[in-house]
Design a protein around this motif. Structure first.
Motif, PDB file in Angstrom:
ATOM      1  N   THR A   7       0.817  -1.205   0.000  1.00  0.00           N
ATOM      2  CA  THR A   7       0.000   0.000   0.000  1.00  0.00           C
ATOM      3  C   THR A   7       0.858   1.265   0.000  1.00  0.00           C
ATOM      4  O   THR A   7       0.518   2.244  -0.649  1.00  0.00           O
ATOM      5  CB  THR A   7      -0.976   0.021   1.194  1.00  0.00           C
ATOM      6  OG1 THR A   7      -0.243  -0.106   2.399  1.00  0.00           O
ATOM      7  CG2 THR A   7      -1.997  -1.086   1.088  1.00  0.00           C
ATOM      8  N   ALA A   8       1.980   1.231   0.689  1.00  0.00           N
ATOM      9  CA  ALA A   8       2.836   2.424   0.776  1.00  0.00           C
ATOM     10  C   ALA A   8       3.589   2.698  -0.517  1.00  0.00           C
ATOM     11  O   ALA A   8       3.945   3.837  -0.794  1.00  0.00           O
ATOM     12  CB  ALA A   8       3.833   2.269   1.920  1.00  0.00           C
ATOM     13  N   SER A   9       3.826   1.681  -1.324  1.00  0.00           N
ATOM     14  CA  SER A   9       4.623   1.865  -2.540  1.00  0.00           C
ATOM     15  C   SER A   9       3.892   2.645  -3.620  1.00  0.00           C
ATOM     16  O   SER A   9       4.515   3.177  -4.526  1.00  0.00           O
ATOM     17  CB  SER A   9       5.068   0.508  -3.090  1.00  0.00           C
ATOM     18  OG  SER A   9       3.939  -0.268  -3.453  1.00  0.00           O
ATOM     19  N   ASN A  10       2.562   2.727  -3.538  1.00  0.00           N
ATOM     20  CA  ASN A  10       1.770   3.502  -4.494  1.00  0.00           C
ATOM     21  C   ASN A  10       2.073   3.099  -5.931  1.00  0.00           C
ATOM     22  O   ASN A  10       2.369   3.926  -6.773  1.00  0.00           O
ATOM     23  CB  ASN A  10       1.987   5.003  -4.276  1.00  0.00           C
ATOM     24  CG  ASN A  10       0.923   5.832  -4.967  1.00  0.00           C
ATOM     25  OD1 ASN A  10      -0.178   5.347  -5.240  1.00  0.00           O
ATOM     26  ND2 ASN A  10       1.249   7.071  -5.279  1.00  0.00           N
ATOM     27  N   THR A  16      -2.145  -1.731  -4.609  1.00  0.00           N
ATOM     28  CA  THR A  16      -2.675  -1.201  -3.353  1.00  0.00           C
ATOM     29  C   THR A  16      -3.875  -2.024  -2.892  1.00  0.00           C
ATOM     30  O   THR A  16      -3.985  -2.375  -1.713  1.00  0.00           O
ATOM     31  CB  THR A  16      -3.062   0.281  -3.510  1.00  0.00           C
ATOM     32  OG1 THR A  16      -1.896   1.014  -3.897  1.00  0.00           O
ATOM     33  CG2 THR A  16      -3.616   0.859  -2.218  1.00  0.00           C
ATOM     34  N   TRP A  60      -9.901   0.457  -3.821  1.00  0.00           N
ATOM     35  CA  TRP A  60      -8.742   0.285  -4.693  1.00  0.00           C
ATOM     36  C   TRP A  60      -8.925  -0.789  -5.757  1.00  0.00           C
ATOM     37  O   TRP A  60      -8.437  -0.645  -6.870  1.00  0.00           O
ATOM     38  CB  TRP A  60      -7.486   0.031  -3.870  1.00  0.00           C
ATOM     39  CG  TRP A  60      -7.108   1.268  -3.130  1.00  0.00           C
ATOM     40  CD1 TRP A  60      -7.342   1.547  -1.821  1.00  0.00           C
ATOM     41  CD2 TRP A  60      -6.485   2.429  -3.673  1.00  0.00           C
ATOM     42  NE1 TRP A  60      -6.900   2.816  -1.514  1.00  0.00           N
ATOM     43  CE2 TRP A  60      -6.359   3.380  -2.636  1.00  0.00           C
ATOM     44  CE3 TRP A  60      -6.016   2.764  -4.941  1.00  0.00           C
ATOM     45  CZ2 TRP A  60      -5.793   4.630  -2.825  1.00  0.00           C
ATOM     46  CZ3 TRP A  60      -5.436   4.011  -5.128  1.00  0.00           C
ATOM     47  CH2 TRP A  60      -5.333   4.926  -4.079  1.00  0.00           C
ATOM     48  N   GLN A  64     -11.191   2.770  -7.813  1.00  0.00           N
ATOM     49  CA  GLN A  64      -9.952   3.348  -8.342  1.00  0.00           C
ATOM     50  C   GLN A  64      -9.412   2.528  -9.521  1.00  0.00           C
ATOM     51  O   GLN A  64      -8.938   3.069 -10.501  1.00  0.00           O
ATOM     52  CB  GLN A  64      -8.889   3.468  -7.253  1.00  0.00           C
ATOM     53  CG  GLN A  64      -7.719   4.337  -7.640  1.00  0.00           C
ATOM     54  CD  GLN A  64      -8.105   5.783  -7.890  1.00  0.00           C
ATOM     55  OE1 GLN A  64      -8.995   6.330  -7.248  1.00  0.00           O
ATOM     56  NE2 GLN A  64      -7.453   6.415  -8.838  1.00  0.00           N
ATOM     57  N   THR A  90      -3.628  12.503 -14.540  1.00  0.00           N
ATOM     58  CA  THR A  90      -2.904  11.926 -13.406  1.00  0.00           C
ATOM     59  C   THR A  90      -1.634  11.233 -13.866  1.00  0.00           C
ATOM     60  O   THR A  90      -0.726  11.018 -13.077  1.00  0.00           O
ATOM     61  CB  THR A  90      -3.779  10.913 -12.636  1.00  0.00           C
ATOM     62  OG1 THR A  90      -4.255   9.917 -13.544  1.00  0.00           O
ATOM     63  CG2 THR A  90      -4.953  11.600 -11.967  1.00  0.00           C
TER      64      THR A  90
END
Length: 184
Positions: A7-10, A16, A60, A64, A90
């Motif tokens: 999740t932190a690595s995006n 995610t 997610w 998303q 984006t």
């Protein structure tokens, strides 16, 4: 730990989302441990975390992911057409920035005008690794050529490096502020 890294690595909605799946497996497992050992606080905490993780999965791997897939499909259709000219807004973040035929950094943000919805300037990150030690510079839209897979500076690398680095959290409000900064 694996879920936290995912999740932190995006790395996109799918990675995610699957991170939240791993989190959910962990919170359900801890809930079972709490139930079998009579630890009501462990059950309550992980029951709540399971709910939060299910929302993460829905967001997610559901919403998303659908947004990303829609943007990718429009971009791919544009590439197959006679006039490939679409990429997602984006998608600017992370695009390589090229000067003198060499990649010098990556775009981290594009600031848009409210009245016309056009790009005012792009913030470019150089140097550093993983955000540590990087320098951010703002480049006026008029100094950048947009392509579907990269941004190319109209100026040289030396010109770019002559732009003053942005201070954290203090970016210019208008391109005219960039022009004043460029002349210094």
């Amino acid at each position: 730990m694996i879920a936290a890294m995912m999740t932190a690595s995006n790395l996109g909605a799918r990675v995610t989302g699957w991170g939240f799946v791993v989190f959910t497996i962990g919170s359900v497992a801890w809930s079972l441990v709490g139930l079998s050992s009579g630890q009501t606080n462990l059950v309550a905490t992980n029951g709540f975390l399971t709910l939060v993780n299910l929302i993460g999965i829905w967001r997610w791997l559901g919403k998303q992911r659908a947004y990303e897939d829609g943007g990718k499909s429009a971009t791919a259709a544009s590439r197959r057409s006679g006039y490939p000219d679409l990429f997602t807004a984006t998608g600017i973040a992370g695009m390589p920035v090229v000067a003198d035929g060499e990649t010098i950094g990556k775009a981290v943000e594009a600031l848009m005008t409210c009245d016309y919805g056009s790009v005012s300037y792009v913030v470019v990150a150089t140097n550093g690794t993983g955000g540590i030690g990087e320098e951010l510079r703002a480049v006026n839209r008029t100094q950048i050529d947009f392509a579907c897979n990269r941004l190319t500076l109209r100026g040289s690398r030396a010109w770019f490096e002559g732009l003053p680095p942005l201070s954290e959290g203090n970016w210019p409000a208008t391109p005219s502020e960039l022009a004043q900064t460029d002349q210094r």
